[in-house]
Design an enzyme around this catalytic site. Structure first.
Site, PDB file in Angstrom:
ATOM      1  N   LYS A  14      36.988  35.386  38.223  1.00 14.41           N
ATOM      2  CA  LYS A  14      36.106  36.101  39.145  1.00 14.41           C
ATOM      3  C   LYS A  14      35.523  37.357  38.492  1.00 14.41           C
ATOM      4  O   LYS A  14      34.335  37.615  38.599  1.00 14.41           O
ATOM      5  CB  LYS A  14      36.860  36.494  40.433  1.00 14.41           C
ATOM      6  CG  LYS A  14      37.413  35.303  41.212  1.00 14.41           C
ATOM      7  CD  LYS A  14      37.994  35.729  42.553  1.00 14.41           C
ATOM      8  CE  LYS A  14      39.243  36.575  42.440  1.00 14.41           C
ATOM      9  NZ  LYS A  14      40.456  35.821  42.021  1.00 14.41           N
ATOM     10  N   ARG A  89      40.401  38.286  51.367  1.00 14.99           N
ATOM     11  CA  ARG A  89      41.550  37.503  50.924  1.00 14.99           C
ATOM     12  C   ARG A  89      42.345  36.957  52.100  1.00 14.99           C
ATOM     13  O   ARG A  89      43.340  36.278  51.900  1.00 14.99           O
ATOM     14  CB  ARG A  89      42.462  38.387  50.087  1.00 14.99           C
ATOM     15  CG  ARG A  89      42.407  38.142  48.586  1.00 14.99           C
ATOM     16  CD  ARG A  89      43.415  39.093  47.941  1.00 14.99           C
ATOM     17  NE  ARG A  89      43.759  38.737  46.603  1.00 14.99           N
ATOM     18  CZ  ARG A  89      43.156  39.195  45.514  1.00 14.99           C
ATOM     19  NH1 ARG A  89      42.114  39.991  45.617  1.00 14.99           N
ATOM     20  NH2 ARG A  89      43.594  38.843  44.320  1.00 14.99           N
ATOM     21  N   ARG A 128      45.959  37.043  29.320  1.00 14.29           N
ATOM     22  CA  ARG A 128      45.417  38.319  29.783  1.00 14.29           C
ATOM     23  C   ARG A 128      46.472  39.413  29.728  1.00 14.29           C
ATOM     24  O   ARG A 128      46.183  40.549  29.385  1.00 14.29           O
ATOM     25  CB  ARG A 128      44.881  38.168  31.215  1.00 14.29           C
ATOM     26  CG  ARG A 128      44.324  39.463  31.787  1.00 14.29           C
ATOM     27  CD  ARG A 128      43.560  39.238  33.070  1.00 14.29           C
ATOM     28  NE  ARG A 128      44.430  39.176  34.218  1.00 14.29           N
ATOM     29  CZ  ARG A 128      44.006  38.881  35.451  1.00 14.29           C
ATOM     30  NH1 ARG A 128      42.735  38.594  35.669  1.00 14.29           N
ATOM     31  NH2 ARG A 128      44.841  38.852  36.459  1.00 14.29           N
ATOM     32  N   ARG A 134      48.802  44.379  32.620  1.00  9.75           N
ATOM     33  CA  ARG A 134      48.940  44.500  34.083  1.00  9.75           C
ATOM     34  C   ARG A 134      50.315  44.035  34.522  1.00  9.75           C
ATOM     35  O   ARG A 134      50.706  42.911  34.244  1.00  9.75           O
ATOM     36  CB  ARG A 134      47.857  43.660  34.771  1.00  9.75           C
ATOM     37  CG  ARG A 134      46.653  44.463  35.184  1.00  9.75           C
ATOM     38  CD  ARG A 134      45.573  43.595  35.755  1.00  9.75           C
ATOM     39  NE  ARG A 134      45.973  42.869  36.948  1.00  9.75           N
ATOM     40  CZ  ARG A 134      45.129  42.163  37.688  1.00  9.75           C
ATOM     41  NH1 ARG A 134      43.859  42.099  37.361  1.00  9.75           N
ATOM     42  NH2 ARG A 134      45.556  41.525  38.754  1.00  9.75           N
ATOM     43  N   ARG A 145      51.771  36.080  43.515  1.00 12.03           N
ATOM     44  CA  ARG A 145      50.329  36.155  43.787  1.00 12.03           C
ATOM     45  C   ARG A 145      49.770  34.778  44.114  1.00 12.03           C
ATOM     46  O   ARG A 145      48.905  34.635  44.975  1.00 12.03           O
ATOM     47  CB  ARG A 145      49.592  36.789  42.605  1.00 12.03           C
ATOM     48  CG  ARG A 145      49.761  38.308  42.591  1.00 12.03           C
ATOM     49  CD  ARG A 145      49.509  38.900  41.228  1.00 12.03           C
ATOM     50  NE  ARG A 145      48.165  38.630  40.767  1.00 12.03           N
ATOM     51  CZ  ARG A 145      47.810  38.551  39.494  1.00 12.03           C
ATOM     52  NH1 ARG A 145      48.723  38.699  38.546  1.00 12.03           N
ATOM     53  NH2 ARG A 145      46.571  38.310  39.158  1.00 12.03           N
TER      54      ARG A 145
HETATM   55  P1  ADP Z   1      43.462  38.727  40.736  1.00 14.62           P
HETATM   56  O1  ADP Z   1      43.613  38.670  39.267  1.00 14.62           O
HETATM   57  O2  ADP Z   1      44.626  38.141  41.457  1.00 14.62           O
HETATM   58  O3  ADP Z   1      42.159  38.219  41.208  1.00 14.62           O
HETATM   59  P2  ADP Z   1      42.838  41.391  41.791  1.00 14.62           P
HETATM   60  O4  ADP Z   1      42.542  42.361  40.738  1.00 14.62           O
HETATM   61  O5  ADP Z   1      41.710  40.876  42.601  1.00 14.62           O
HETATM   62  O6  ADP Z   1      43.665  40.237  41.102  1.00 14.62           O
HETATM   63  O7  ADP Z   1      43.917  42.005  42.836  1.00 14.62           O
HETATM   64  C1  ADP Z   1      45.112  42.568  42.384  1.00 14.62           C
HETATM   65  C2  ADP Z   1      46.027  42.936  43.567  1.00 14.62           C
HETATM   66  O8  ADP Z   1      45.361  43.885  44.423  1.00 14.62           O
HETATM   67  C3  ADP Z   1      46.396  41.792  44.507  1.00 14.62           C
HETATM   68  O9  ADP Z   1      47.494  41.037  44.022  1.00 14.62           O
HETATM   69  C4  ADP Z   1      46.739  42.573  45.791  1.00 14.62           C
HETATM   70  O10 ADP Z   1      47.984  43.217  45.702  1.00 14.62           O
HETATM   71  C5  ADP Z   1      45.691  43.670  45.798  1.00 14.62           C
HETATM   72  N1  ADP Z   1      44.452  43.255  46.514  1.00 14.62           N
HETATM   73  C6  ADP Z   1      43.216  43.105  45.964  1.00 14.62           C
HETATM   74  N2  ADP Z   1      42.325  42.718  46.883  1.00 14.62           N
HETATM   75  C7  ADP Z   1      42.996  42.612  48.055  1.00 14.62           C
HETATM   76  C8  ADP Z   1      42.639  42.227  49.380  1.00 14.62           C
HETATM   77  N3  ADP Z   1      41.388  41.858  49.676  1.00 14.62           N
HETATM   78  N4  ADP Z   1      43.602  42.236  50.340  1.00 14.62           N
HETATM   79  C9  ADP Z   1      44.864  42.587  50.065  1.00 14.62           C
HETATM   80  N5  ADP Z   1      45.276  42.942  48.827  1.00 14.62           N
HETATM   81  C10 ADP Z   1      44.365  42.958  47.827  1.00 14.62           C
END
Ligand code: ADP
Length: 191
Positions: A14, A89, A128, A134, A145
């Site tokens: 994404k 989400r 990654r 991270r 996750r």
């Molecule tokens: P990914 O690599 O899973 O796409 P992101 O960078 O989008 O990771 O998100 C990292 C973390 O931030 C998630 O695991 C969650 O803890 C939090 N997070 C991000 N967006 C949301 C959301 N829309 N609702 C709830 N938690 C979120």
């Protein structure tokens, strides 16, 4: 105004594809994950509140996430449109976003579903983590996750399918080939 949601499991690409979309279409990028990480590294009040939740690979409560997202949209009144990355989400987040945009006279125009299998996700995130460091890319947190994705986030898809907004994109292959398919979907939706 053209608003799109980029949707897919952790590691679907994404962020990578969002960067290319922003460059080509000049949309404002809103990544809730990036925003949370920024709050954590700046040690803000919100950052302190969500730090452990992110480290554990769990979702931040809807109320907190929705408020942060709406503030960010409101801070960009001149945007040509938005790309929502990592949001919504959950179904309540999707409903809140629809209601919020409607209040401003806008809507979600397109939802791009990046389709990848679990094997690819696990491989990509292991790669990654070597670079990003991270904490939530750690194998045990990644399982959490992915659990959160399949228990809560996946339901966002039928929500938008019912609105006829979803275009499925094969997320496996060369970055540029994937982007070409994305561009075609955006151009069709904009036409
Ligand atoms: P990914 O690599 O899973 O796409 P992101 O960078 O989008 O990771 O998100 C990292 C973390 O931030 C998630 O695991 C969650 O803890 C939090 N997070 C991000 N967006 C949301 C959301 N829309 N609702 C709830 N938690 C979120």
């Amino acid at each position: 105004m053209f608003n799109l949601v980029i949707f897919g499991p952790p590691g679907a690409g994404k962020g990578t594809q969002s960067e290319k979309i922003i460059e080509k279409y000049q949309l404002a990028h809103i990544s809730t994950g990036d925003m949370f990480r920024m709050h954590i590294s700046n040690d803000t009040e919100l950052g302190q509140k969500v730090k452990q939740i992110l480290a554990d690979g769990l979702l931040v409560p809807d109320s907190v996430t929705i408020e942060m997202l709406e503030d960010e949209v409101s801070r960009n009144p001149d945007a040509k449109g938005f790309i929502f990355d990592g949001f919504p989400r959950t179904v309540p987040q999707a409903e809140a976003l629809d209601a919020f945009l409607k209040g401003k006279g806008y809507k979600i125009d397109l939802v791009l579903q990046l389709d990848v299998n679990q094997e690819v996700i696990t491989e990509r995130i292991a790669e990654r983590q070597k670079i990003s460091g991270r904490a939530d890319d750690d194998a045990s947190k990644l399982i959490k996750r992915i659990d959160e994705y399949f228990s809560k986030t996946i339901h966002v898809l039928p929500y938008y399918q019912n609105q006829d907004k979803v275009v499925k994109i094969n997320g496996i292959g060369k970055i540029n080939d994937i982007f070409e398919n994305i561009s075609n979907a955006i151009d069709t939706s904009m036409a």
